[in-house]
Every structure is written in C-alpha cells, then in structure tokens.
Write a protein that holds these residues in place. Structure first.
Motif, PDB file in Angstrom:
ATOM      1  N   HIS A   1     -11.937  -1.242   6.679  1.00 20.97           N
ATOM      2  CA  HIS A   1     -11.589  -0.441   8.620  1.00 20.97           C
ATOM      3  C   HIS A   1     -10.146  -1.740   7.786  1.00 20.97           C
ATOM      4  O   HIS A   1      -9.684  -1.962   9.275  1.00 20.97           O
TER       5      HIS A   1
ATOM      6  N   ASP B   1       1.249   1.719   5.870  1.00 21.85           N
ATOM      7  CA  ASP B   1       0.845   1.228   5.845  1.00 21.85           C
ATOM      8  C   ASP B   1       1.387   0.144   4.596  1.00 21.85           C
ATOM      9  O   ASP B   1       1.281   0.734   3.110  1.00 21.85           O
TER      10      ASP B   1
ATOM     11  N   PHE C   1      -9.768  -2.591  -3.823  1.00 23.54           N
ATOM     12  CA  PHE C   1      -9.217  -0.922  -3.229  1.00 23.54           C
ATOM     13  C   PHE C   1     -10.283   0.008  -3.742  1.00 23.54           C
ATOM     14  O   PHE C   1     -10.197   0.298  -4.686  1.00 23.54           O
TER      15      PHE C   1
ATOM     16  N   GLY D   1     -15.581   1.647   3.568  1.00 25.12           N
ATOM     17  CA  GLY D   1     -14.401   1.247   3.537  1.00 25.12           C
ATOM     18  C   GLY D   1     -14.678  -0.152   4.518  1.00 25.12           C
ATOM     19  O   GLY D   1     -15.692  -0.259   5.606  1.00 25.12           O
TER      20      GLY D   1
ATOM     21  N   TYR E   1      -8.752   3.243  -0.054  1.00 18.94           N
ATOM     22  CA  TYR E   1      -8.949   1.642   1.588  1.00 18.94           C
ATOM     23  C   TYR E   1      -9.439   1.014   1.085  1.00 18.94           C
ATOM     24  O   TYR E   1      -9.998   0.574  -0.177  1.00 18.94           O
ATOM     25  N   SER E   2      -9.414  -0.694   1.343  1.00 20.09           N
ATOM     26  CA  SER E   2      -9.425  -1.491   1.270  1.00 20.09           C
ATOM     27  C   SER E   2     -11.231  -1.086   1.267  1.00 20.09           C
ATOM     28  O   SER E   2     -11.732  -0.684   2.333  1.00 20.09           O
TER      29      SER E   2
ATOM     30  N   ARG F   1      -5.034   9.969   3.491  1.00 19.88           N
ATOM     31  CA  ARG F   1      -4.797   8.692   2.551  1.00 19.88           C
ATOM     32  C   ARG F   1      -5.381   8.322   1.207  1.00 19.88           C
ATOM     33  O   ARG F   1      -6.352   9.486   0.563  1.00 19.88           O
TER      34      ARG F   1
ATOM     35  N   SER G   1      -5.031   0.730   4.745  1.00 16.85           N
ATOM     36  CA  SER G   1      -5.525   2.043   3.957  1.00 16.85           C
ATOM     37  C   SER G   1      -3.966   2.113   3.035  1.00 16.85           C
ATOM     38  O   SER G   1      -2.917   1.407   3.123  1.00 16.85           O
TER      39      SER G   1
ATOM     40  N   HIS H   1      -8.866   5.150  11.018  1.00 16.43           N
ATOM     41  CA  HIS H   1      -8.733   3.598  10.299  1.00 16.43           C
ATOM     42  C   HIS H   1      -6.736   3.551  11.100  1.00 16.43           C
ATOM     43  O   HIS H   1      -7.113   2.615  10.333  1.00 16.43           O
TER      44      HIS H   1
ATOM     45  N   CYS I   1       0.755  -1.629   0.124  1.00 18.92           N
ATOM     46  CA  CYS I   1      -0.086  -0.211  -0.037  1.00 18.92           C
ATOM     47  C   CYS I   1       1.068   1.296   0.005  1.00 18.92           C
ATOM     48  O   CYS I   1       0.854   2.245  -0.716  1.00 18.92           O
TER      49      CYS I   1
END
Lengths: 402, 402
Positions: A333, A341, A351, A331, A320-321, A317, A336, B95, A296
């Motif tokens: 959680h 990450d 993502f 998201g 996110y997934s 960011r 990211s 998060h 990531c």
C-alpha cells in the motif's frame, strides 16, 4: 527465542519510524496493521481477528503491545520487547456489544500519562475499524488524532539485505511450487486438487526452507473466468482447450514473492498466442527500464508504450511494492507502478509486476517479482515469463515467442 | 452460473435482512463484511483487500454491488443480482492517497437519489476502515448514519438445511484431514511439512467434496508454545515427549467446521493426562446441556461447574457461532458461549466449542463444532474428543479417560 532479524535491525526500524513521527508531529503512533506490528517487533500470530495494537511513544525506548489475554504469551515469545511492555485485555472485550478493546487501550494510555498527546492512527487499515476510531477518541478526549495510515509502510519500502535474502527463499519456494502445480494440471483433474498440490509445495517448501502461508490464497480462474482475476478454485475439473490462470506467492517468514502464470491446456488459439506475445514483449521492455533513479511512472510508460503498438491498454496499475505481509493482501500500500506515481526507484525496493490483460471473456496473467539493484533488476524467480502451453505430449512456451 | 444455494434462499435472506432493517429504522444497508456480501448474493472472490460494498435499499428489489473494475465480471459470474446492479470504480481509486472508493460510492448513491436516507454501516467490521466511514460521511452530507455492525450476521445465526449440509461436508473433510495429519506427525518431522499435509487434505477434500480454503490458516503450536494458541508453524522439527496442538477447520463452499486436537508425542506426563481428563469430562458435560431453549450461558455454566470441581477455570469464552466465513476469522461475531450471553439455543444454530485450557507453559485444546437439533446436538466430526497419545508403537487416546 529466535527472532527472524537481529535486534539491531528492529531497533533501526523503530528509529526510522520515530524519525517519520517527528517529521509529522506525531508523539504516539498507534500501529494496528499486523505487518507493521511484525516489522517493528517480530510479533507473529494469527491473532489479528481481534483488536490489538502496538504503541510507539516517541520518547520511550520500547513500544507497548496490547492484545488479548490468550495472545500475551505469544507476544512475549515472538517479540524483542520487554515482558513488562506486553499488556493484555480480558476476554470479555472480545466480540462484545458493550465492551471494546479501544476503551481498554485508551485507559492504559491515560494511566501512563499519555492521554493528551498527538496520536497517529492508521485510519486506512483493515484492522482498525470505524468503531475502533470512535471508541479510541471517546476514551482519549484530550488527545489530538492524526492520520498515520502508511507511515510504517513507507519505512518498509526499502528492504534490508536480510529481508532480500528471505524474499530470495520465497522465490525459490514459489518457483518450484508453480512448476510442480503446472506439471500436475491436466484436463480431468479437479481444480481443488491442483490447489491442494500448490499449497502442499508452498508450505512444505524445500529441504532447506520451510514455507510460510501466503497472505492471499491461490487464485485459479479457468476458461471464461480468466477474465475474473480474483476467483479461487472450484470442484470442477480442468477442461481441454481451455486457459488456466494461477496467481500465488511463495512466503518465507512472512516475506512474499508473488507470481502468476497462464497455462493453455491444448494449443492456444491465435488470439491468445498473440495477446501473450504482446504481454511477453511488454514485460521485457518494462524490465529494461528498471534502474535506480527511474520512477514508477517510467516503468508504467515503458509498458504502456510497448503494448500500445499492438492496440492494447491496461486500465489497472502495473504493479505495487511487496514483501512483508499478513492477510488479506501481499501489497504494501505504498508505491504503485502507475502513471501518477512518481516514486523514485532505489536499490532494494521490491515490486510485484503484474502485466495482466483482462477482456470480457478471457485474460492473460504473467507476473514476476523483482528487486531494484544498483544497476538494474534481479528477478526472484526463474520460471519462464511466458504463456505455458500444455498438450497431450508435454508442454512448451508460447510458440510465437520462441 | 451455478450458485451454491437456490435463488429463493437468497431472496429469503434478503427479506429477513430487510425485516431487521425496518425494525431498526434503516433505509439503506451498506454491507462491507465479505461473509455478509456472500450470504446475500453468492459473491465469492478474494477481492476484499480493496474496498467493495453491497448496498441493500429497503424499497428496491435487488441490492447493488460496487467494487473494483477488474472484479465486476466476477460479481456478475458469482451472484444472482442483475448485471445492471454491478457497478465498478476505476483502478485509480485503489490504494491512493487522493481518491477513496467511498467517494465513488457516495456519488453513486446521490446520483440515484438515495443520498439523504438513513444508512446502516458496519462500524465494527474489518473491511470498513475508519477512513471509509469519514469519506462516506463526507460524500453523503445529507445522510443519517447508524451502526448496523452485526445486522446481517444475526440473520445468519440459524442455518438452513442446505447450509447444514455444507457444514456436514466440511466436517467430513476436516475429520479426515486431522486424522491423516496426526498420522503423519512424529518426532523429526518439520512442522511446516505437517502443515503442508494438513493443507493438502483440507483442500483436496474427498472424492465427492472438494475443499475450500479455511478463513484461518492451521495453527500449530508445540512444546512450551502450546500456551500460545494463535501461533502458526515453524521450520523446526517435532520433538519427542512434547505436545502439539492443531487447530484448523474444514471448509466447503465457505462453510466452516473448526476442530482442534492436542497430540502428545510420547507418553504424556501425569499433569497433562489429568488436565486432559478434566477437559474431556467438561466437554461431555457441556454437550449434555445442549438443547433448544437452553442459553449460551447455560452451556458455559455446565462447563464451568464441571472443571471447577477439579480446581480449574477458563478466562476466555467457551465458543462462538460459526459457519459461513472469509478471513481473518471463522467466528460469526454474534452469539458467544459465555456467562453473560443469554442467546436462546434454537435448532440449526451452529457453534465451535473450544474448551481449551492455557497455562503459563502449556495448554490443551480439544474442540468440536456442533449443531443444535430438535432434541440435543449433532457433532459435525467423529474423531475422538480426547488427548491423542502417539508413541513409537502407534497411538491411542488419553489413558485416563479409557
């Protein structure tokens, strides 16, 4: 009953969850996140505004669903678990100053001889309140509690082929809904009417695929408010020579494909064209970095370096997934896309990449949702990854990029 | 900036909140419920999927908003509080397994010399997690914490005339949306297409009033599933000789008017007609009991006695206070219409009365939202409070009742 996934897939999800429980020394997992409840059992209802829980006992074959009496039939109809494992609490536990559903749940666990075990609870999860934890602790004085906030979320990180197929359908739905909404928007139209069109298309879906509700409502800031990404629509009309940001998601059987675009009503100013071209180039450079084995943080670095050349930086960011979700978020959680990450990308991770830039008085959002493939990436949508310019004679992409 | 209410109205809400704080010995109120945040300040954004808080200090004139950096501009744009009182936390708090926004909030409170006071927190509120409470306690070791879960909710119980006006508009919206959706539904139509029509009408609203998003998505169980009130739509088509339940709400500037109806596609069986007529009579008997000075339990008793004559009982509560709301619920979590709730009705209290009966294989829902007036009640909708029968030649109300 038709479940969205084969029962073997649910069994595998449960096995993977139990493996993680074992690794962490958790004997009973108290699942309160509606997405995790759905993931493990298929349970699908808007009942999460009252307390409910799925209890996974490490040495029992089937989980136990506990919820409100009026929701028990829905649990029987939408899950693969035995009817005997569906337990209902009476209605006087709902929104009461005296009774709390966690008292009931604790009592059930004691009754079945599970009151003194190592319990994992989702401490950082919106549907498990501070009071829920207090009452559950009080009801189970002999239990040992551990934080298992994202345990199931991490099991969800790599999608199955069937999950990917549902996301592809969500992608088709949102692609079409976004295109039709952008067609509809013009100066003089009320924002809420555009949101209504968007909603109509998201839920109607296609002749093949009916849309499910996205976990976040359409966000639609305009003008100065494009610096405020989470504003929804108003009753005001769109204005000429003004930007509009739309962020939404297609949803199919609770699987999401989020997508954002910025529309310029009228020819954009030089600054907006310039910022958009920086974002567009950044997107392409980031996409090129996606492959199994990259992290990531590698993606974030590709983006950061790309926009830094033009003097920009993004504080938030990059993504996110995403996938299966219930309100208030799509998201997951877990991973990211940000500098600290170091999650290693693997095929079938998915993502939402949101390379937005927000300034004091405006902002640009052009986002996309991708799957990591064996060699690179697959986008779930095909709408151009560009600033959309709409003037009196029609519309086009950002002139700088073309 | 145009706020939905006069600034004096927000000031009065804040004063009423402080009065309650004083009564309960609370010096600092930590408001995390998005409806309460909106009620006190106007704050309106879909940002509650990350942590945020409104801090009311009893001896300070203005509250403090603390949220994510990208949401701070939205807080400045949608609230009446000073820009200096809008404080943003960096994105790495979002998060994260390491950082938590409550660490940041605790630090701010210590910095401004408020770290050792009597703090009210909303323990039973979905957006204040178990971990939020742990981290806030850790960040403020010298504070004394008290449960203030529904403190602001109770301030919201009696609506102002402006709030009632917004609910009237929500009522107009949902009346029209329900009528058009029932027009549209027929055997062969996909459920998701009917939900799309409903959504379109709820959000498009009327030429005068643009609709806001309801805090709960349309619920639309059909056939056997009418015994499962919280199921949403599917991709399946409506079937002949089958019931459909629609529960939804009109929403205007976050004010809700919920409404449910049951539609019989084709002539209903005798049993369904009979149950519907019992419910319809029960509704009328309950409405007659509404007046200032009566209690919630009085209304429940009127309903209970009315349906008991026919051998029916309802396990779940008959209704609840409604109005301003954010997902996942449009109930206010204060007064409920049930036998042990002795809340005394006062003018401008507003309730969703949902006299539904659910059985093992079916159910009937015919609900309405009312205001308590000086002498009785005002309904926010005018659509008939009856089972709707729709057959090939058109539709009508329950033949037994007419």
């Amino acid at each position: 009953m038709v479940l969205p996934f084969d029962i073997m897939e649910y069994q595998k999800r449960l096995d993977n969850t139990k493996k993680r429980m074992e690794e962490e020394g958790i004997e009973i997992l108290c699942v309160t996140n509606p997405s995790n409840m759905n993931y493990l059992t298929g349970y699908d209802a808007w009942s999460f505004y009252v307390h409910q829980m799925l209890i996974v006992i490490i040495d029992e074959p089937q989980p136990i669903w506990i919820g409100r009496t009026m929701d028990a039939n829905g649990a029987k109809a939408t899950t693969w678990i035995y009817d005997d494992n569906i337990i209902a609490y009476p209605d006087y536990y709902v929104h009461s100053d005296i009774y709390h559903p966690m008292d009931f749940i604790g009592e059930i666990l004691r009754e079945i001889g599970q009151g003194n075990r190592r319990m994992g609870v989702e401490m950082e999860q919106f549907y498990f309140t501070a009071k829920s934890f207090q009452r559950l602790q009080r009801a189970l004085p002999d239990a040992f509690f551990m934080d298992a906030s994202n345990l199931v979320n991490y099991v969800r990180l790599i999608k199955s082929d069937q999950e990917i197929e549902y996301m592809r359908r969500a992608g088709i739905i949102v692609d079409q809904a976004m295109a039709r909404t952008i067609d509809y928007i013009q100066p003089g139209v009320r924002e809420n009417d555009a949101a209504a069109h968007l909603y109509y298309n998201l839920i109607s879906g296609t002749p093949e695929y009916g849309g499910d509700y996205p976990s976040i409502v359409p966000m639609m800031p305009t003008g100065d408010h494009t610096s405020m990404p989470h504003l929804t629509w108003t009753e005001q009309t769109f204005q000429e020579n003004s930007p509009v940001v739309i962020e939404t998601a297609g949803c199919y059987k609770r699987y999401h494909v989020p997508m954002a675009r910025t529309i310029s009503l009228g020819q954009p100013g030089e600054r907006m064209q310039y910022v958009a071209s920086v974002v567009q180039e950044g997107i392409q450079n980031t996409l090129q970095a996606i492959r199994p084995g990259a992290t990531c943080s590698d993606l974030e670095e590709a983006w950061r370096n790309s926009i830094k050349r033009y003097g920009f930086e993004k504080e938030s960011r990059l993504g996110y997934s995403t996938g299966l979700s219930y309100p208030p978020d799509w998201g997951e959680h877990t991973a990211s896309i940000r500098s600290d990450d170091h999650t290693v990308l693997q095929p079938n991770m998915t993502f939402h990449m949101i390379p937005a830039l927000w300034f004091e008085n405006d902002g640009i959002e052009i986002s996309t949702t991708f799957r990591v493939t064996e060699t690179g990436y697959e986008l779930f949508t095909s709408y151009p990854l560009e600033l959309i310019v709409k003037d009196n004679i029609g519309y086009s992409s950002n002139p700088i990029s073309s």
